[in-house]
Write a protein that holds these residues in place. Structure first.
Motif, PDB file in Angstrom:
ATOM      1  N   LYS A  41       0.851  -1.185   0.000  1.00 11.65           N
ATOM      2  CA  LYS A  41       0.000   0.000   0.000  1.00 11.65           C
ATOM      3  C   LYS A  41       0.886   1.233   0.000  1.00 11.65           C
ATOM      4  N   ALA A  42       0.428   2.264  -0.666  1.00 10.09           N
ATOM      5  CA  ALA A  42       1.176   3.515  -0.693  1.00 10.09           C
ATOM      6  C   ALA A  42       1.182   4.139   0.702  1.00 10.09           C
ATOM      7  N   ASN A  43       2.335   4.638   1.097  1.00  6.89           N
ATOM      8  CA  ASN A  43       2.498   5.269   2.401  1.00  6.89           C
ATOM      9  C   ASN A  43       3.550   6.362   2.238  1.00  6.89           C
ATOM     10  N   ASP A  83      -4.970   7.346  -3.211  1.00  4.32           N
ATOM     11  CA  ASP A  83      -5.509   5.981  -3.244  1.00  4.32           C
ATOM     12  C   ASP A  83      -4.415   5.016  -2.778  1.00  4.32           C
ATOM     13  N   PRO A  84      -4.745   3.754  -2.504  1.00  3.81           N
ATOM     14  CA  PRO A  84      -3.768   2.818  -1.916  1.00  3.81           C
ATOM     15  C   PRO A  84      -2.564   2.499  -2.796  1.00  3.81           C
ATOM     16  N   ARG A 126       3.350  12.182  -9.357  1.00 11.28           N
ATOM     17  CA  ARG A 126       2.642  10.986  -8.879  1.00 11.28           C
ATOM     18  C   ARG A 126       3.615   9.825  -8.887  1.00 11.28           C
ATOM     19  N   VAL A 127       3.632   9.086  -7.772  1.00 12.93           N
ATOM     20  CA  VAL A 127       4.465   7.898  -7.663  1.00 12.93           C
ATOM     21  C   VAL A 127       3.515   6.716  -7.514  1.00 12.93           C
ATOM     22  N   VAL A 128       3.506   5.852  -8.519  1.00 10.25           N
ATOM     23  CA  VAL A 128       2.659   4.662  -8.468  1.00 10.25           C
ATOM     24  C   VAL A 128       3.454   3.557  -7.781  1.00 10.25           C
ATOM     25  N   MET A 164       1.461  -9.674   3.667  1.00 10.14           N
ATOM     26  CA  MET A 164       0.949 -10.838   2.940  1.00 10.14           C
ATOM     27  C   MET A 164      -0.470 -10.633   2.394  1.00 10.14           C
ATOM     28  N   THR A 165      -1.181  -9.597   2.854  1.00 13.83           N
ATOM     29  CA  THR A 165      -2.524  -9.306   2.346  1.00 13.83           C
ATOM     30  C   THR A 165      -2.397  -8.639   0.980  1.00 13.83           C
ATOM     31  N   ILE A 166      -3.096  -9.183   0.028  1.00 19.62           N
ATOM     32  CA  ILE A 166      -3.017  -8.642  -1.347  1.00 19.62           C
ATOM     33  C   ILE A 166      -4.111  -7.608  -1.541  1.00 19.62           C
TER      34      ILE A 166
END
Length: 187
Positions: free
Chosen positions: A34-36, A64-65, A102-104, A185-187
């Motif tokens: 996730k983006a942080n 967004d995530p 923007r950094v994807v 580990m959560t996708i």
């Protein structure tokens, strides 16, 4: 309990808290898919000749995530910010539209996720080692106080308190590790 023992326990608690906070900071740097905005904490931008943290020259957000948006406070900083992100070698490819960057954040592969979990495990083990070393030092300090005339029953109680506090911090480290592992580990 004597003042010397209380001082020793307070010092130990502070050291253990610092070890735990260090672990939290290190785990924040490990991306979990996730983006942080903390992922960019290590990026230093050339701001008029001085290396400056990215957060001090731009506004960072996660709309967004999967994306981090960087809004520079000065338009002429877009180029240096883009270069700094590429130079930090974080595996990100910044996209510049002239207004914002923007950094994807790419999706992690299963293999990469497992590698990150191993790194989290290593960091957690390092924190546990630090906490145990702090416990050993505190026990040694308390034993020295016994030689200086502190009653033996107070020393025994202090050793029990030291072990109890150590167990609490080890448990906090384990909980943080479990949480971060699940997050990765959560996708």
């Amino acid at each position: 309990m004597s003042d010397e023992i209380n001082l020793c326990l307070e010092s130990m608690k502070e050291d253990m808290q610092n070890a735990f906070l260090f672990l939290e900071k290190e785990l924040d740097k490990i991306r979990a898919g996730k983006a942080n905005v903390k992922m960019l904490d290590t990026v230093k931008v050339d701001y008029y000749g001085a290396p400056t943290p990215l957060s001090q020259v731009a506004s960072l957000s996660t709309p967004d995530p999967k994306q981090i948006m960087i809004q520079p406070w000065e338009k002429n900083m877009i180029g240096p910010i883009e270069k700094a992100i590429l130079a930090a070698n974080l595996g990100f490819n910044p996209q510049n539209n002239g207004e914002v960057i923007r950094v994807v954040v790419p999706t992690l592969t299963e293999e990469r996720r497992k590698d990150l979990v191993k790194k989290v495990k290593q960091e957690s083990e390092q924190a546990k080692i630090s906490i145990r070393n702090i416990r050993r030092n505190a026990n040694n300090d308390v034993k020295k106080l016994k030689d200086d005339g502190v009653p033996e029953d107070e020393v025994k109680k202090a050793e029990t308190d030291i072990q109890k506090m150590t167990d609490e911090f080890i448990e906090k480290v384990d909980k943080l590790y479990t949480f971060k592992e699940k997050e990765i580990m959560t996708i």
